[in-house]
Scaffold this active site. Sequence first.
Site, mmCIF file in Angstrom:
data_model
loop_
_atom_site.group_PDB
_atom_site.id
_atom_site.type_symbol
_atom_site.label_atom_id
_atom_site.label_comp_id
_atom_site.label_asym_id
_atom_site.label_seq_id
_atom_site.Cartn_x
_atom_site.Cartn_y
_atom_site.Cartn_z
ATOM 1 N N ASP A 179 2.916 -24.378 2.127
ATOM 2 C CA ASP A 179 2.838 -23.833 0.768
ATOM 3 C C ASP A 179 2.109 -24.783 -0.166
ATOM 4 O O ASP A 179 1.252 -24.385 -0.960
ATOM 5 C CB ASP A 179 4.248 -23.573 0.218
ATOM 6 N N LYS A 223 15.325 -19.635 -0.340
ATOM 7 C CA LYS A 223 15.432 -20.565 0.802
ATOM 8 C C LYS A 223 16.477 -21.653 0.577
ATOM 9 O O LYS A 223 17.252 -21.987 1.451
ATOM 10 C CB LYS A 223 14.101 -21.292 1.041
#
Length: 447
Positions: A179, A223
């Site tokens: 990411d 997450k």
Amino acid sequence: MPVLYDRLLKLKEMFNSKFGSIPKFYVRAPGRVNIIGEHIDYCGYSVLPMAVEQDMLIAVEPVKTHTLQLANTNPLYPDFSTSADNIQIDKTKPLWHNYFLCGFKGIQEHFGLSNLTGMNCLVDGNIPPSSGLSSSSALVCCAGLVTLTVLGLKLSKVELAEICAKSERYIGTEGGGMDQSISFLAEEGTAKLIEFSPLRATDVKLPSRAVFVIANSCVEMNKAATSHFNIRVMECRLAAKLLAKHKGLPWEAALRLEEVQARLGVSLEEMLLITEDALHPEPYSPEEVCRCLGISLWELRTQILSPNTQDVRVFKLYQRAKHVYSEAARVLQFKKICEEAPDNMVQLLGELMNQSHVSCRDMYECSCPELDQLVDICRKFGAHGSRLTGAGWGGCTVSIVPVDKLPSFLANVHEAYYQRSNRSLAPEKQSLFATKPGGGALVFLEA
């Protein structure tokens, strides 16, 4: 960039009314969609994401005090202030400001700095939160670049990506670095093959006859607020150790599935055969893992498992390793098809995306009923391939759709998934949109 310019002007006005001054500069960091290569970056394997047009924007003013004042344009996210010299990140609460603090602390620790200058920051984001488009990592990256700019220091994009990937772990997420890498290394018009150790990015030209469409399942998954993600990381680590032991390698040092393949010098296809041979499909108990490795339960808990996986009672090692090795092979096939550009390119890429979703659903178990339903709807209305993207357990799907089918595809998916339930409560634009590969993180001096 007219939309971005309008947002910057609005941000400037809001900053002025909030802090009574004008920002000195602005930083932008994009979200991303991972086209293929799910849950394999933290195992050491290449992934194939692109930056999306949605992003995080931060307006910044350095101040003479040593106070960090953080505000958000979204009223759901409360203001926060703290001393720049005493950054505390609470892993138990994934609050929005903690992601900013991760990026700030990452730069502070990299340079070994103390007595830091304070700043006023106003954050604006249009990446749907908890959707698998990496809004949290975009905020970490944005904060890292903000801090670097305020301090007048320089780092390469690769160094910044590596620092931000490491610093996001302050919040307890054992991610792999995809990411942050795409947020900094992205370039407009191209997806990137991101490789790790060393970190590098290669352009991958996507087919011009197709577009990628993101559809939000409207099921939120955070997450950091769940152990699912960290359990998968640990299962992959344990699988790497058992495979290494099976092949007579020094298993104590093995942390990643890619390292086992590199040590053995074999292909991904051969690793799948070795997995079949070495691991059984039935779940492993902690006691069985200990027997296989010849260690005590105490050694397993204190030396291998992370604090948030010490109480896990079953580990599905065979399934996780099979997913990782097959998904890593799909990433390489995807890139090869893009380079060779055969006539049936869109169909071939779609098939790989479909296989990826099946593996995520059945072997990695990171899908959910809504994502599976959305994938089926997307395929039914003209997508050549559709799969979950991001961590899973909610969030978004990404589909490859021929350009000429796009208008009917969007209309049909909207009706079938969003209108036939109260999911249409989600802002429509955030639920379903086509996207082109966007550019990476930037600093603007003017609005």
